[in-house]
Design an enzyme around this catalytic site. Structure first.
Site, PDB file in Angstrom:
ATOM      1  N   CYS A 177       6.814  18.122 -36.302  1.00 38.96           N
ATOM      2  CA  CYS A 177       5.729  17.133 -36.423  1.00 38.96           C
ATOM      3  C   CYS A 177       4.504  17.794 -37.064  1.00 38.96           C
ATOM      4  O   CYS A 177       4.464  18.992 -37.247  1.00 38.96           O
ATOM      5  CB  CYS A 177       5.351  16.640 -35.030  1.00 38.96           C
ATOM      6  SG  CYS A 177       6.758  16.180 -34.031  1.00 38.96           S
ATOM      7  N   ARG A 219       6.057  16.590 -42.687  1.00 40.95           N
ATOM      8  CA  ARG A 219       6.631  17.228 -41.490  1.00 40.95           C
ATOM      9  C   ARG A 219       7.264  16.206 -40.554  1.00 40.95           C
ATOM     10  O   ARG A 219       7.952  16.559 -39.604  1.00 40.95           O
ATOM     11  CB  ARG A 219       5.537  18.001 -40.732  1.00 40.95           C
ATOM     12  CG  ARG A 219       4.927  19.134 -41.506  1.00 40.95           C
ATOM     13  CD  ARG A 219       3.800  19.782 -40.733  1.00 40.95           C
ATOM     14  NE  ARG A 219       4.287  20.437 -39.546  1.00 40.95           N
ATOM     15  CZ  ARG A 219       4.774  21.679 -39.519  1.00 40.95           C
ATOM     16  NH1 ARG A 219       4.848  22.348 -40.639  1.00 40.95           N
ATOM     17  NH2 ARG A 219       5.209  22.222 -38.413  1.00 40.95           N
ATOM     18  N   TRP A 223       8.121  13.481 -35.810  1.00 47.03           N
ATOM     19  CA  TRP A 223       9.538  13.417 -36.138  1.00 47.03           C
ATOM     20  C   TRP A 223      10.254  13.477 -34.810  1.00 47.03           C
ATOM     21  O   TRP A 223      10.237  14.508 -34.137  1.00 47.03           O
ATOM     22  CB  TRP A 223       9.943  14.584 -37.047  1.00 47.03           C
ATOM     23  CG  TRP A 223      11.313  14.374 -37.612  1.00 47.03           C
ATOM     24  CD1 TRP A 223      11.683  13.523 -38.608  1.00 47.03           C
ATOM     25  CD2 TRP A 223      12.523  14.956 -37.140  1.00 47.03           C
ATOM     26  NE1 TRP A 223      13.030  13.566 -38.809  1.00 47.03           N
ATOM     27  CE2 TRP A 223      13.584  14.435 -37.929  1.00 47.03           C
ATOM     28  CE3 TRP A 223      12.841  15.892 -36.159  1.00 47.03           C
ATOM     29  CZ2 TRP A 223      14.905  14.805 -37.758  1.00 47.03           C
ATOM     30  CZ3 TRP A 223      14.162  16.243 -35.984  1.00 47.03           C
ATOM     31  CH2 TRP A 223      15.182  15.709 -36.775  1.00 47.03           C
ATOM     32  N   ASN A 241       3.962  19.581 -30.947  1.00 46.51           N
ATOM     33  CA  ASN A 241       5.036  19.771 -31.921  1.00 46.51           C
ATOM     34  C   ASN A 241       6.024  20.733 -31.291  1.00 46.51           C
ATOM     35  O   ASN A 241       5.645  21.803 -30.842  1.00 46.51           O
ATOM     36  CB  ASN A 241       4.485  20.366 -33.224  1.00 46.51           C
ATOM     37  CG  ASN A 241       5.619  20.715 -34.194  1.00 46.51           C
ATOM     38  OD1 ASN A 241       6.706  20.167 -34.096  1.00 46.51           O
ATOM     39  ND2 ASN A 241       5.362  21.649 -35.107  1.00 46.51           N
ATOM     40  N   GLY A 242       7.305  20.347 -31.226  1.00 46.33           N
ATOM     41  CA  GLY A 242       8.307  21.263 -30.681  1.00 46.33           C
ATOM     42  C   GLY A 242       9.132  20.600 -29.607  1.00 46.33           C
ATOM     43  O   GLY A 242       9.281  19.386 -29.576  1.00 46.33           O
ATOM     44  N   GLU A 271      27.490  34.067 -46.883  1.00 45.68           N
ATOM     45  CA  GLU A 271      26.236  33.653 -47.521  1.00 45.68           C
ATOM     46  C   GLU A 271      25.191  34.766 -47.422  1.00 45.68           C
ATOM     47  O   GLU A 271      24.467  35.049 -48.370  1.00 45.68           O
ATOM     48  CB  GLU A 271      25.732  32.355 -46.878  1.00 45.68           C
ATOM     49  CG  GLU A 271      24.320  31.947 -47.230  1.00 45.68           C
ATOM     50  CD  GLU A 271      24.076  31.711 -48.722  1.00 45.68           C
ATOM     51  OE1 GLU A 271      25.047  31.708 -49.498  1.00 45.68           O
ATOM     52  OE2 GLU A 271      22.900  31.570 -49.100  1.00 45.68           O
ATOM     53  N   LYS A 327      23.230  36.609 -50.567  1.00 45.51           N
ATOM     54  CA  LYS A 327      21.773  36.701 -50.695  1.00 45.51           C
ATOM     55  C   LYS A 327      21.361  38.134 -51.021  1.00 45.51           C
ATOM     56  O   LYS A 327      20.494  38.384 -51.863  1.00 45.51           O
ATOM     57  CB  LYS A 327      21.111  36.206 -49.407  1.00 45.51           C
ATOM     58  CG  LYS A 327      21.119  34.679 -49.291  1.00 45.51           C
ATOM     59  CD  LYS A 327      20.174  34.057 -50.294  1.00 45.51           C
ATOM     60  CE  LYS A 327      20.393  32.593 -50.603  1.00 45.51           C
ATOM     61  NZ  LYS A 327      21.609  32.275 -51.321  1.00 45.51           N
ATOM     62  N   GLU A 380      22.443  38.870 -54.695  1.00 45.10           N
ATOM     63  CA  GLU A 380      21.730  38.197 -55.798  1.00 45.10           C
ATOM     64  C   GLU A 380      20.240  38.495 -55.796  1.00 45.10           C
ATOM     65  O   GLU A 380      19.568  38.269 -56.802  1.00 45.10           O
ATOM     66  CB  GLU A 380      21.983  36.694 -55.767  1.00 45.10           C
ATOM     67  CG  GLU A 380      21.468  35.960 -54.564  1.00 45.10           C
ATOM     68  CD  GLU A 380      21.749  34.453 -54.656  1.00 45.10           C
ATOM     69  OE1 GLU A 380      21.872  33.911 -55.764  1.00 45.10           O
ATOM     70  OE2 GLU A 380      21.845  33.814 -53.602  1.00 45.10           O
ATOM     71  N   HIS A 408      42.189  45.373 -40.542  1.00 44.33           N
ATOM     72  CA  HIS A 408      43.135  45.247 -41.665  1.00 44.33           C
ATOM     73  C   HIS A 408      42.583  45.888 -42.926  1.00 44.33           C
ATOM     74  O   HIS A 408      42.987  45.512 -44.037  1.00 44.33           O
ATOM     75  CB  HIS A 408      43.441  43.757 -41.879  1.00 44.33           C
ATOM     76  CG  HIS A 408      43.974  43.094 -40.656  1.00 44.33           C
ATOM     77  ND1 HIS A 408      45.264  43.255 -40.215  1.00 44.33           N
ATOM     78  CD2 HIS A 408      43.373  42.316 -39.734  1.00 44.33           C
ATOM     79  CE1 HIS A 408      45.444  42.587 -39.090  1.00 44.33           C
ATOM     80  NE2 HIS A 408      44.312  42.000 -38.776  1.00 44.33           N
ATOM     81  N   LYS A 450      19.268  28.976 -62.231  1.00 45.59           N
ATOM     82  CA  LYS A 450      19.263  28.068 -61.078  1.00 45.59           C
ATOM     83  C   LYS A 450      20.446  27.102 -61.130  1.00 45.59           C
ATOM     84  O   LYS A 450      21.015  26.753 -60.112  1.00 45.59           O
ATOM     85  CB  LYS A 450      17.952  27.270 -61.043  1.00 45.59           C
ATOM     86  CG  LYS A 450      17.814  26.359 -59.823  1.00 45.59           C
ATOM     87  CD  LYS A 450      17.870  27.138 -58.533  1.00 45.59           C
ATOM     88  CE  LYS A 450      17.897  26.250 -57.313  1.00 45.59           C
ATOM     89  NZ  LYS A 450      18.264  27.005 -56.088  1.00 45.59           N
TER      90      LYS A 450
HETATM   91  C1  AGP Z   1      22.945  30.560 -54.563  1.00 49.82           C
HETATM   92  O1  AGP Z   1      21.856  31.314 -54.058  1.00 49.82           O
HETATM   93  C2  AGP Z   1      23.090  30.679 -56.072  1.00 49.82           C
HETATM   94  N1  AGP Z   1      21.912  30.235 -56.706  1.00 49.82           N
HETATM   95  C3  AGP Z   1      24.371  30.031 -56.574  1.00 49.82           C
HETATM   96  O2  AGP Z   1      25.459  30.613 -55.876  1.00 49.82           O
HETATM   97  C4  AGP Z   1      24.478  28.497 -56.429  1.00 49.82           C
HETATM   98  O3  AGP Z   1      24.640  28.165 -55.059  1.00 49.82           O
HETATM   99  C5  AGP Z   1      25.701  28.033 -57.219  1.00 49.82           C
HETATM  100  O4  AGP Z   1      25.479  28.331 -58.572  1.00 49.82           O
HETATM  101  C6  AGP Z   1      25.972  26.534 -57.075  1.00 49.82           C
HETATM  102  O5  AGP Z   1      24.888  25.818 -57.561  1.00 49.82           O
HETATM  103  P1  AGP Z   1      24.816  24.252 -57.221  1.00 49.82           P
HETATM  104  O6  AGP Z   1      24.684  24.139 -55.741  1.00 49.82           O
HETATM  105  O7  AGP Z   1      23.614  23.743 -57.948  1.00 49.82           O
HETATM  106  O8  AGP Z   1      26.095  23.612 -57.708  1.00 49.82           O
END
Ligand code: AGP
Length: 628
Positions: A2, A27, A74, A98-99, A501, A505, A508, A524, A623
């Site tokens: 909120c 929010r 919210w 809030n919370g 994931e 991170k 990348e 394994h 992106k």
């Molecule tokens: C994630 O941090 C990357 N930027 C990359 O793996 C991204 O998730 C992937 O290229 C898929 O993009 P999209 O979700 O726009 O399809």
């Protein structure tokens, strides 16, 4: 999640507070209200729905006082309604919150036994009752709050005023942010700085369990034990770009901090607040096309979605990168809640491996950009073979969105940082909703179980804010990373995709080699990698697999591995074998992933930033990968 605004000063509190709430409306926006001094009393005005409904009511109201509080909500406990809107008033005490008050049931029981007249379904109102009881005893608002604060457990930011001391405002927090804006002979207490930026650029940030007394033209801050504290004043000198980044150093950091809001925005359209169940909204399986979703008949659309969910016998999720990992989480959720087989594939493989596409399959694509070439090819392949397709994406009218039969949106707002964060957690929220809706449509989930899922989801934004409040610990942990040659991220069950994931991170952003692995795979092969220069990052929430995960950790520890673990609450077992332990709030197994990923995002961010990398635009990446 909120928005809160408090004000004490010479200006018209109605204008200051409503103006501030407008800056915070992102929010939460299912109801709003203000409580402002007028004629020696605190007059309250509340309205259900968007802030404009409150503004319409306030147009005919005037206040002669210079003290007030406001709130945009919210809903977590209690359906969106005027009755449940803040501020809550008990006697002369008015309060906004809030919370989540985790021990609200025991507080409610005790209050009812003491004859309290509880008029809403919210946990927040109970705190107003506690303060109203204490001011009668302490005859002072600050002292009353110091007593009440000891009784509360959970995540909360609270402002409270009392008509018997109309020259002061008390604020206290434990978790969600609360910032004090220091103006010329006026003080603001807000959830985010942008609610007060028009009046001041000097701010003081409250830490957990601190109490602020705003009185006259100044503010004093105390520890929960009552010791006065000297707090640094931060002056924000923002340029236009920084205003766009809302003062954050990078878009990615801003987007990490937007995640509580991103999750609530993803969920809000699809939660039936009255019945506390899932009701997917404007999906469009009936063939309306992406440009006509808003005009759909809601009941018919929901019926159509349920028909599709009841008729298919398998699901294939196709995506790339972080979106693919979100799809892996989706697999665990849909199989557990809907008892339907789910296959997950990277789009670049799916499109070329001549997949066996059976008509009773629903293909779900995940794409933040909605433009990823491989994922677009995958949805076209599915359609060419007569399969139903459902897109989860963040950009309406994007190529993938336009191609799909059904449409669900991450609703995260623009994600500028190349490393995806808020879109990822929003997708996890969407998969929770889809899995619950699938389970309901296929008779695999009782109403009670569906409600349990919804309650778990509603708690996530506040729980996320608690995790974000520990960012400094994640930055410290990131410093440790500099001494390692390799990184193994591991988890079990629905935490395994989070390990994947987390490794991505680090790759990348910090350009360091990291691998994500199913923790059960250690013996394994990966165990051979372990030595004192190998970091093991283990995602180990207190779920059904915890004991097995800890034994994997002990195997690595015995071989000299250095362990950074993420667990639930203060886990002494994990602490005893970890170089670094990072705790997340207790959550449902299906929502743990939304919380576990936040420390991993922040550690990768801080490490990359300290290495001088361009965090928002990492080398070699884009992106949106709109080419193969
Ligand atoms: C994630 O941090 C990357 N930027 C990359 O793996 C991204 O998730 C992937 O290229 C898929 O993009 P999209 O979700 O726009 O399809």
């Amino acid at each position: 999640m909120c928005g809160i605004v408090g004000y004490l000063g010479p200006l018209n509190p109605k204008d200051v507070i409503v103006g501030g709430l407008k800056k915070l409306e992102y929010r939460g926006y299912d109801s709003a209200g203000v409580a402002i001094l007028d004629g020696g009393l605190v007059k309250r005005v509340r309205a259900e729905g968007k802030l404009r409904n409150l503004e319409a009511k306030l147009a005919h109201e005037s206040f002669d006082g210079h003290l007030g509080i406001g709130h945009t909500r919210w809903a977590t406990h209690g359906v969106p309604s005027e009755r449940n809107a803040h501020p809550h008033q008990v006697g002369g005490v008015s309060l906004v919150h809030n919370g989540i008050i985790e021990n609200y049931l025991e507080i409610k029981e005790a209050l009812l036994k003491r004859g309290a007249n509880i008029t809403s379904d919210t946990d927040s109102e109970l705190v107003a009752h506690l303060v109203a009881e204490q001011v009668k005893i302490q005859k002072d608002l600050l002292k009353a709050v110091q007593v009440v604060l000891k009784e509360l457990r959970g995540a909360f930011s609270i402002l409270v005023i009392w008509d018997q001391q109309p020259d002061r405002l008390v604020a206290f927090k434990d978790g969600p942010p609360l910032v004090i804006g220091l103006g010329e002979k006026q003080t603001f207490v807000v959830s985010d700085v942008q609610a007060a930026l028009n009046y001041t650029k000097k701010f003081m940030y409250l830490e957990d369990r601190e109490i602020a007394l705003v009185q006259g033209t100044g503010v004093q801050v105390f520890s929960s034990a009552g010791a006065p504290l000297q707090k640094p004043v931060v002056e924000l000198n923002w340029n236009a770009d920084q205003v766009e980044k809302k003062g954050y150093s990078h878009y990615m950091l801003k987007e990490i901090y937007e995640q509580p809001h991103a999750v609530s925005s993803a969920m809000a359209p699809h939660i039936d607040a009255t019945n506390q169940t899932v009701r997917l909204s404007k999906v469009g399986f009936g063939g309306a096309g992406v440009t006509h979703l808003e005009s759909l008949d809601a009941a018919k659309d929901w019926e159509q979605t349920q028909k599709i969910f009841a008729s298919v016998n398998r699901v294939t999720i196709v995506a790339c990168g972080t979106s693919y990992y979100a799809g892996l989480v989706g697999k665990y959720l849909i199989e557990a809640l809907a008892k339907i087989p789910v296959e997950v594939d990277v789009a670049s493989e799916f499109r070329y491996r001549k997949p066996v596409l059976l008509k009773d399959t629903l293909v779900i694509t995940v794409s933040q950009s909605g433009e990823t070439a491989d994922t677009l090819a995958a949805i076209r392949l599915a359609k060419e073979n007569g399969l139903q397709t459902l897109s989860i994406c963040n950009v309406r009218n994007s190529s993938i969105d336009r191609e799909a039969h059904g449409h669900l949106y991450m609703n995260s707002g623009p994600e500028v940082g190349v490393a995806s964060t808020k879109a990822f957690v929003s997708t996890l929220a969407i998969f929770n909703l889809v899995a619950t809706a699938f389970g309901q449509a296929r008779g695999q989930l009782s109403l009670g179980q569906a409600r349990e899922q919804v309650q778990a989801l509603l708690a996530v934004p506040s729980q996320m804010e608690v995790v974000l409040a520990y960012d400094k610990y994640f930055a410290d942990a990131a410093e440790d990373f500099k001494s390692f040659k390799g990184f193994l991220y591991m988890g079990r069950g629905v935490s395994y995709p989070i390990a994947l994931e987390g490794a991505l991170k680090l790759k990348e952003l910090a350009y360091l080699h990291a691998e994500g692995y199913a923790a059960g795979e250690m013996k394994h092969g990966p165990l051979a990698l372990i030595d004192e220069r190998m970091a093991i990052v283990m995602v180990a929430p207190s779920d059904d697999l915890f004991e097995k995960t800890v034994s994997n950790l002990e195997e690595a520890k015995a071989r000299g591995g250095k362990i950074i673990s993420i667990g639930t609450g203060e886990n002494e077992r994990l602490k005893s074998i970890s170089e670094r332990y990072l705790g997340i709030p207790k959550a449902h197994w299906s929502t743990n992933p939304l919380l576990e990923v936040v420390p991993l995002q922040l550690m990768a961010f801080h490490l990359a930033d300290s290495l001088g990398h361009d965090v928002d635009q990492p080398r070699n990446l884009a992106k949106s990968v709109t080419v193969e």
